[in-house]
Design an enzyme around this catalytic site. Structure first.
Site, PDB file in Angstrom:
ATOM      1  N   MET A 277      -6.884  -4.782  -2.387  1.00 48.19           N
ATOM      2  CA  MET A 277      -5.786  -4.435  -1.688  1.00 48.19           C
ATOM      3  C   MET A 277      -5.958  -3.431   0.330  1.00 48.19           C
ATOM      4  SD  MET A 277      -3.288  -2.600  -4.718  1.00 48.19           S
ATOM      5  CE  MET A 277      -2.850  -4.245  -6.099  1.00 48.19           C
ATOM      6  N   SER A 278      -5.731  -2.416   0.172  1.00 50.68           N
ATOM      7  CA  SER A 278      -5.660  -2.313   1.929  1.00 50.68           C
ATOM      8  C   SER A 278      -7.648  -2.229   2.447  1.00 50.68           C
ATOM      9  CB  SER A 278      -5.071  -0.436   1.994  1.00 50.68           C
ATOM     10  OG  SER A 278      -3.755  -1.014   1.927  1.00 50.68           O
ATOM     11  N   LEU A 279      -8.098  -2.622   1.013  1.00 51.73           N
ATOM     12  CA  LEU A 279      -9.211  -2.846   1.332  1.00 51.73           C
ATOM     13  C   LEU A 279      -9.718  -3.957   2.434  1.00 51.73           C
ATOM     14  CD1 LEU A 279     -12.187  -2.442  -1.267  1.00 51.73           C
ATOM     15  CD2 LEU A 279     -11.042  -0.148   0.472  1.00 51.73           C
TER      16      LEU A 279
ATOM     17  N   LYS B 258      -6.992  -4.296   4.825  1.00 47.25           N
ATOM     18  CA  LYS B 258      -6.874  -4.651   6.802  1.00 47.25           C
ATOM     19  C   LYS B 258      -8.016  -4.126   7.026  1.00 47.25           C
ATOM     20  CE  LYS B 258      -2.759  -2.084   4.995  1.00 47.25           C
ATOM     21  NZ  LYS B 258      -2.714  -2.149   3.797  1.00 47.25           N
TER      22      LYS B 258
ATOM     23  N   MET C  84       0.612  -1.062  -0.317  1.00 47.57           N
ATOM     24  CA  MET C  84      -0.286   0.130  -0.456  1.00 47.57           C
ATOM     25  C   MET C  84       0.643   1.189   0.481  1.00 47.57           C
ATOM     26  SD  MET C  84      -2.991  -1.977   0.038  1.00 47.57           S
ATOM     27  CE  MET C  84      -1.839  -3.176  -0.617  1.00 47.57           C
TER      28      MET C  84
END
Lengths: 452, 452
Positions: free
Chosen positions: B168-170, B172, B21
């Protein structure tokens, strides 16, 4: 690239090879006990159960419980019993989408008494029950459909109703069916030569083979699938298809398509049946050339989105994303059964036509009996091979898709029965498990027929 | 292993790093035109559309249209616009099963007039329409739910309703939610220290951090995610997580878990917010330790099988099958919207409780405002970060999951609205697309509120 690196990379290539079909490893196969090729341990279905052995359990797993794609051990026995459910995590794959249509439920009508149906294994002196055959064949999951309802299902090892198993050479029968469908649509012509569709193959053995010869595997190819021979062409095929980066000094073919161009002719086309995976790879290429779509998308559009599948399936792929047509399919067992039921229904799913009736009739009529006989399958007398399907020519008109570790899709029209099985039998090659497989299937069919 | 091989392998590592990210590549981002970092071509959403560019089309594709994982180019722009939909084919992955429950249909109530809703991009002199923002943000697919119905959906590029996109960072925020759920179940305690759960981290920076500090990313870590710095620790993280075989002379950590053990402390825990992906990797490890299950299975059991998902999701994995908790999720857009709707419904799906109401309330209350302010996000004034969620603290109580190339899940309780978006914005880092993203979301919320 030094010798040590080369060694590693050769190991990588070897490991991928085990994806392919028709191994003839010499192992001491005795009834339902199997000796691993790499040790003297005698494995049973129970002792080799991957859940019992604890492969890949823990965060991280203990070092001796880790299974990797790149160190060659993932397809040794008993690790293989874990790997057959985990190809997606071992290597790059490509989905076969069910699209977004609802699943067609598999109605249940359980007949637990099937467990007690007995049969006589070939060359055995005492009968075996269906229930005993489950473990004897290192079965990971089996489903019996009768009159369209699920009368039996049982899972073990790494398989559940909600995950996927390597179909291996069952894949070929899916690809063969797609080939027949494209012939029916006039997108392929069975008498045309391969070089007319794929000019890249003009200098290969396939150039002057017909589509039909490729589909029925009566091509004459200088190609050995003998895994015991380090010079066998199957190793070059596997190296070409390996999705991992190639060694710097590697000069061979780098993809399935490149490999197929190197195959030389041996003998004449159209004479005898020779079970060689690369025929299916050529058919996969033909299908993509004829449709302009990846094999995975053709399978999705024509079949997988139309049989009420519950899960996407997937294919393993080479380094440029080419699905391994000869053996790369992984699917859920219920979905495999749904596919079989569609064929049993002559191409219909819930009043919708999926496959033309004539296509299935064409497959069921079988291939050249004499060409098949010449291949010398001593235990499959009177069978034939048509469009990547195994035709028993028995009184029930049964026909099969077969995978190297006992995977089966057995369709018995007379008994209105489908048997779908995933297995991880330690011996690669169905000659090892057929003695406790084929008579069991026949016994269940007979039982169900009598019960009707 | 010679210099040339090392070069290749370094390239491999670099290529994986781009999964992570918060890049801060310096590119000439001007409104809806973007300059690729590697050339002077000015790309628009239309000219960079992967279908127009023909990546991976053909059997085989032309050499200059082939995208590989192992040559480092797969995540350069514009190739990246193809890759975001094809991680499964680029590397090993692990499924997040929806199990076999039926999908909950997304009812439609289309409001095409949303296309004409206008907003003022930050620092712009003229307004932009919602429709224009679609391309300006290199959107691959966007869905708006209002009162639980789909009032808008549009797809482009590589995405369709039936395939999956890199979140991707979704990712998290999914992992953070699972962490909160385990706290609510008393399987994790927010004040306990990481070393109590994961003794392997006793000598790392994480040892004396609390679960809460990890979840809110207020740890003090000697770890840089500055991709412009070749010595940044993010490269070691990427090398450790790369699923490809390591070079023979590689001596660094070989898995995500091994990498986390090497992280050193810098400053104090609990003082300020520092967005560092490795906190989520630690939380993923905590979740597996607390449950005895892989992160993928926990997500499947607790969430994915209960929101009426249409497709399995999947995670990219390292060489021992550890899901990349910090950014490895790939999912269908409709399913992302379903997940958002469940949160908007305070944890309910069709009268079934999926997530405790208090868990969602806890996230929505937000994190430490002062700790967040110290991180210096000039355009996110007054926001906070709680349990891997971005809390706007605006009048609508909106909260978000955010991915590096413009992926968003925007939940606006006051407007009873969910916006789910996948995108492949050329600049890595949301500061680049926020000016045409956040005011657009607010404008749609205001429009829908006014319309009610």
């Amino acid at each position: 690239m030094n010798i040590r690196s080369k060694g590693i990379l050769f190991t990588l290539f070897l490991s991928v090879c085990l994806l392919a079909m028709s191994l003839n490893l010499s192992t001491k196969a005795v009834a339902n006990e199997q000796t691993s090729p790499s040790s003297d341990v005698v494995w049973t279905a129970e002792t080799s159960n991957p859940n019992v052995l604890g492969w890949m359990k823990g965060f991280p797993p203990p070092p001796d419980k880790i299974i990797r794609f790149d160190n060659g051990s993932y397809f040794e026995f008993p690790q293989m019993r874990w790997s057959v459910c985990h190809f997606q995590q071992l290597m790059p794959t490509q989905s076969v989408s069910r699209k977004l249509f609802g699943a067609v439920p598999l109605e249940k009508n359980e007949l637990p008494e099937l467990n007690q149906v007995t049969f006589m294994p070939w060359d055995a002196t005492k009968p075996m029950t269906w229930e005993q055959a489950f473990s004897a064949n290192f079965t990971d999951g089996i489903v019996v459909l009768h009159h369209g309802k699920m009368v039996y299902e049982k899972f073990s090892g790494c398989l559940t109703p909600a995950n996927r198993h390597a179909a291996m050479s069952l894949t070929k029968s899916f690809v063969g069916l797609l080939g027949e469908m494209l012939i029916a649509e006039n997108k392929l012509q069975e008498d045309r030569l391969i070089k007319d569709y794929i000019p890249e193959l003009a200098n290969s053995a396939f150039a002057d083979a017909s589509v039909r010869q490729v589909m029925d595997m009566t091509t004459g190819l200088d190609y050995s699938e003998d895994y015991a021979d380090p010079n066998a062409e199957v190793w070059q095929h596997a190296a070409a298809g390996n999705p991992l980066p190639k060694p710097k000094d590697y000069t061979g073919p780098r993809t399935y398509f490149e490999f197929l161009q190197t195959v030389k002719k041996k003998g004449e086309h159209g004479r005898s049946f020779g079970y060689k995976t690369i025929n299916t790879d050529v058919l996969g290429w033909l299908i993509s050339r004829a449709t302009g779509q990846p094999l995975t998308e053709v399978l999705s559009e024509k079949i997988w989105s139309k049989i009420g599948a519950e899960m996407d399936a997937f294919f393993t792929v080479d380094s440029i994303g080419t699905p391994f047509a000869g053996g790369g399919l992984n699917a859920g067992l219920h979905d495999l059964a749904r596919f079989g039921q569609m064929l049993l229904n002559n191409g219909m799913v819930a009043n919708q036509r999926v496959v033309p009736e004539a296509v299935i009739a064409n497959i069921r009529q079988g291939g050249d009996l004499q060409a098949f006989a010449q291949a010398g399958y001593s235990s499959l007398k009177g069978w034939s091979y048509r469009s990547m399907w195994w035709i028993t020519h028995n009184q029930h008109g049964a026909f099969m898709a077969r995978g190297v570790h006992g995977q089966s899709l057995y369709i018995d029209p007379a008994a209105d029965m489908v048997i779908a099985r995933f297995a991880s039998y330690p011996v690669a090659g169905n000659a090892a498990n057929d003695p406790t497989t084929l008579p069991a299937y026949e016994a269940i069919a007979d039982y169900l027929l009598k019960r009707d």
